[in-house]
Design an enzyme around this catalytic site. Structure first.
Site, PDB file in Angstrom:
ATOM      1  N   HIS A 274      32.530  44.743  41.527  1.00  0.00           N
ATOM      2  CA  HIS A 274      33.874  44.139  41.601  1.00  0.00           C
ATOM      3  C   HIS A 274      34.790  44.698  40.496  1.00  0.00           C
ATOM      4  O   HIS A 274      35.256  43.964  39.634  1.00  0.00           O
ATOM      5  CB  HIS A 274      33.766  42.605  41.505  1.00  0.00           C
ATOM      6  CG  HIS A 274      34.970  41.915  42.082  1.00  0.00           C
ATOM      7  ND1 HIS A 274      34.927  40.684  42.698  1.00  0.00           N
ATOM      8  CD2 HIS A 274      36.283  42.268  42.122  1.00  0.00           C
ATOM      9  CE1 HIS A 274      36.126  40.321  43.093  1.00  0.00           C
ATOM     10  NE2 HIS A 274      36.976  41.270  42.754  1.00  0.00           N
TER      11      HIS A 274
ATOM     12  N   ARG B 285      50.317  44.554  50.016  1.00  0.00           N
ATOM     13  CA  ARG B 285      50.612  45.566  48.988  1.00  0.00           C
ATOM     14  C   ARG B 285      49.483  46.588  48.866  1.00  0.00           C
ATOM     15  O   ARG B 285      49.718  47.793  48.832  1.00  0.00           O
ATOM     16  CB  ARG B 285      50.766  44.903  47.618  1.00  0.00           C
ATOM     17  CG  ARG B 285      51.999  44.072  47.435  1.00  0.00           C
ATOM     18  CD  ARG B 285      52.000  43.567  45.991  1.00  0.00           C
ATOM     19  NE  ARG B 285      53.101  42.685  45.710  1.00  0.00           N
ATOM     20  CZ  ARG B 285      53.101  41.375  46.006  1.00  0.00           C
ATOM     21  NH1 ARG B 285      52.080  40.819  46.607  1.00  0.00           N
ATOM     22  NH2 ARG B 285      54.150  40.635  45.708  1.00  0.00           N
ATOM     23  N   ILE B 286      48.236  46.099  48.762  1.00  0.00           N
ATOM     24  CA  ILE B 286      47.119  47.025  48.522  1.00  0.00           C
ATOM     25  C   ILE B 286      46.844  47.849  49.785  1.00  0.00           C
ATOM     26  O   ILE B 286      46.627  49.063  49.710  1.00  0.00           O
ATOM     27  CB  ILE B 286      45.871  46.259  48.033  1.00  0.00           C
ATOM     28  CG1 ILE B 286      46.179  45.575  46.692  1.00  0.00           C
ATOM     29  CG2 ILE B 286      44.670  47.203  47.881  1.00  0.00           C
ATOM     30  CD1 ILE B 286      45.114  44.599  46.202  1.00  0.00           C
TER      31      ILE B 286
ATOM     32  N   SER C 131      38.107  43.781  48.988  1.00  0.00           N
ATOM     33  CA  SER C 131      38.940  42.561  49.003  1.00  0.00           C
ATOM     34  C   SER C 131      38.133  41.361  48.505  1.00  0.00           C
ATOM     35  O   SER C 131      38.130  41.056  47.312  1.00  0.00           O
ATOM     36  CB  SER C 131      39.518  42.336  50.391  1.00  0.00           C
ATOM     37  OG  SER C 131      38.488  42.272  51.365  1.00  0.00           O
ATOM     38  N   ARG C 132      37.413  40.698  49.395  1.00  0.00           N
ATOM     39  CA  ARG C 132      36.519  39.612  49.008  1.00  0.00           C
ATOM     40  C   ARG C 132      35.245  39.712  49.838  1.00  0.00           C
ATOM     41  O   ARG C 132      35.301  39.975  51.058  1.00  0.00           O
ATOM     42  CB  ARG C 132      37.177  38.249  49.258  1.00  0.00           C
ATOM     43  CG  ARG C 132      38.210  37.839  48.211  1.00  0.00           C
ATOM     44  CD  ARG C 132      37.571  37.558  46.854  1.00  0.00           C
ATOM     45  NE  ARG C 132      38.526  37.116  45.856  1.00  0.00           N
ATOM     46  CZ  ARG C 132      39.186  37.918  45.012  1.00  0.00           C
ATOM     47  NH1 ARG C 132      38.985  39.229  45.049  1.00  0.00           N
ATOM     48  NH2 ARG C 132      40.021  37.420  44.117  1.00  0.00           N
TER      49      ARG C 132
ATOM     50  N   GLU D  95      28.565  36.826  44.865  1.00  0.00           N
ATOM     51  CA  GLU D  95      28.594  37.537  43.575  1.00  0.00           C
ATOM     52  C   GLU D  95      28.085  36.662  42.446  1.00  0.00           C
ATOM     53  O   GLU D  95      28.404  35.473  42.422  1.00  0.00           O
ATOM     54  CB  GLU D  95      30.039  37.971  43.271  1.00  0.00           C
ATOM     55  CG  GLU D  95      30.503  39.046  44.210  1.00  0.00           C
ATOM     56  CD  GLU D  95      31.952  39.478  43.959  1.00  0.00           C
ATOM     57  OE1 GLU D  95      32.517  39.165  42.891  1.00  0.00           O
ATOM     58  OE2 GLU D  95      32.494  40.116  44.855  1.00  0.00           O
TER      59      GLU D  95
HETATM   60  C1  DGY Z   1      41.804  40.070  42.297  1.00  0.00           C
HETATM   61  O1  DGY Z   1      42.746  40.204  41.504  1.00  0.00           O
HETATM   62  O2  DGY Z   1      41.799  39.213  43.177  1.00  0.00           O
HETATM   63  C2  DGY Z   1      40.647  41.019  42.154  1.00  0.00           C
HETATM   64  O3  DGY Z   1      39.589  40.698  42.937  1.00  0.00           O
HETATM   65  C3  DGY Z   1      40.273  41.211  40.707  1.00  0.00           C
HETATM   66  O4  DGY Z   1      41.181  42.137  40.289  1.00  0.00           O
END
Ligand code: DGY
Length: 324
Positions: free
Chosen positions: A285, A156-157, A237-238, A267
């Site tokens: 974040h 989606r993103i 993302s991560r 983090e």
């Molecule tokens: C998520 O939703 O996974 C984001 O990192 C925080 O919005």
């Protein structure tokens, strides 16, 4: 008797009001993260938990919660939860996709533009009183329009970022386990490529994959070496998808030109090498951080939690085959 739900950290009040209609809520109304021992203790009698990406819900924590039926994460990512351990116990895990897509794509693009056009550096220059006149070569950055954006992960993103890139007249490449359906690829005018080829052809690379064992350090030394020397890496993302030490070395050696990072490997600790570099833009974040979106994430997690406790199928289970 109402089911007992632990809310591990401060959330937007609307979520608590919803939960209180049907549940007894044990609310840790604080921004502090519950230490593991206290989390385990407070989960002892809980049937549901509304948690956040800062809570590690591992096998040990799950074992300490014998009544638990649902883990509702206030996030789309759920790498903080041991889903296998939950599944083995018949516990449903839910997340909050959809509501944060556009805000996260907006932030991704903001970060891309800020890094390419050196916005934080330019603002610091002005605030520090260093701006004395217009100079032809003052704070010049990199073009965005017409350049090539490589999107790693077309969920989606990733797709929302691709749509924004089209608006900037960018050529869009993407890598994903499978090519997108024809209609999606046509709408986005995006070209499917193997990751290594994408890295070799992109001026900007933006990461949009979930954190899993196979995506941890997806971008490490070898792949950074494949990128173009003028390329900019964007990660919303991560953090652990990028080997941060390797990224610092690549930036220091000029293997790539810059990075825009909203997420980090450990983090909230940020690699000191990143903090020392001028060609990176660092954010804490905040990809989904709008009041509307964060409120929706909290209420969606509450709804998911309540659905499971009512014996209904939640809207967003992360496991396949959750019964209705
Ligand atoms: C998520 O939703 O996974 C984001 O990192 C925080 O919005």
């Amino acid at each position: 008797m109402k089911p007992r739900v632990l809310v591990t950290r401060h959330v937007y009040p609307a979520a608590i009001a919803m939960l209180q209609e049907e549940c007894t809520v044990d609310y840790h109304d604080s921004h502090d993260v519950l230490p593991k021992e206290r989390l385990r203790r407070r989960l002892q009698h809980a049937e549901g938990v509304v948690c956040q990406l800062t809570d590690t819900i591992d096998a040990e924590v799950i074992a300490a919660a014998p009544q638990l039926r649902v883990i509702a994460n206030v996030a789309v990512g759920y790498d903080n939860i041991d889903v296998a351990a939950a599944t083995a116990r018949g516990i449903v895990v839910t997340n909050t996709p959809g509501v944060l897509t556009e805000a996260t794509a907006d932030l991704t693009f903001a970060l891309l533009l800020a890094t390419a056009r050196r916005l934080p550096e330019a603002e610091r220059h002005l605030r520090d009183g260093k701006w004395h006149r217009w100079d032809v070569d003052l704070l010049c950055g990199t073009d965005v329009a017409g350049r090539t954006l490589g999107i790693v992960g077309l969920g989606r993103i990733g797709r929302a970022v691709a749509r924004r890139a089209r608006g900037f007249g960018m050529r869009v490449l993407y890598s994903a386990p499978r090519p997108a359906p024809d209609a999606t690829a046509a709408e986005l005018q995006a070209v499917h490529l193997p990751l290594d080829t994408l890295l070799q052809q992109s001026d900007f690379v933006s990461l949009h994959v979930p954190l899993r064992a196979e995506t941890r350090h997806l971008i490490a030394v070898e792949r950074l070496c494949r990128m173009r020397r003028h390329a900019i890496l964007i990660n919303t993302s991560r953090g652990p998808i990028v080997d941060e030490a390797a990224l610092v070395a690549a930036l220091e050696e000029g293997l790539i030109a810059g990075a825009g990072l909203d997420v980090f490997e450990h983090e909230p600790t940020v690699h000191p090498g990143l903090l020392a570099l001028p060609n990176v833009v660092l954010l804490p974040h905040v990809g989904s951080a709008t009041v509307t979106v964060r409120t929706l994430m909290c209420t969606l997690a509450a709804k998911n939690c309540m659905a499971v406790l009512r014996g209904e199928r939640p809207d967003h289970p992360v496991q396949a085959g959750v019964p209705g």
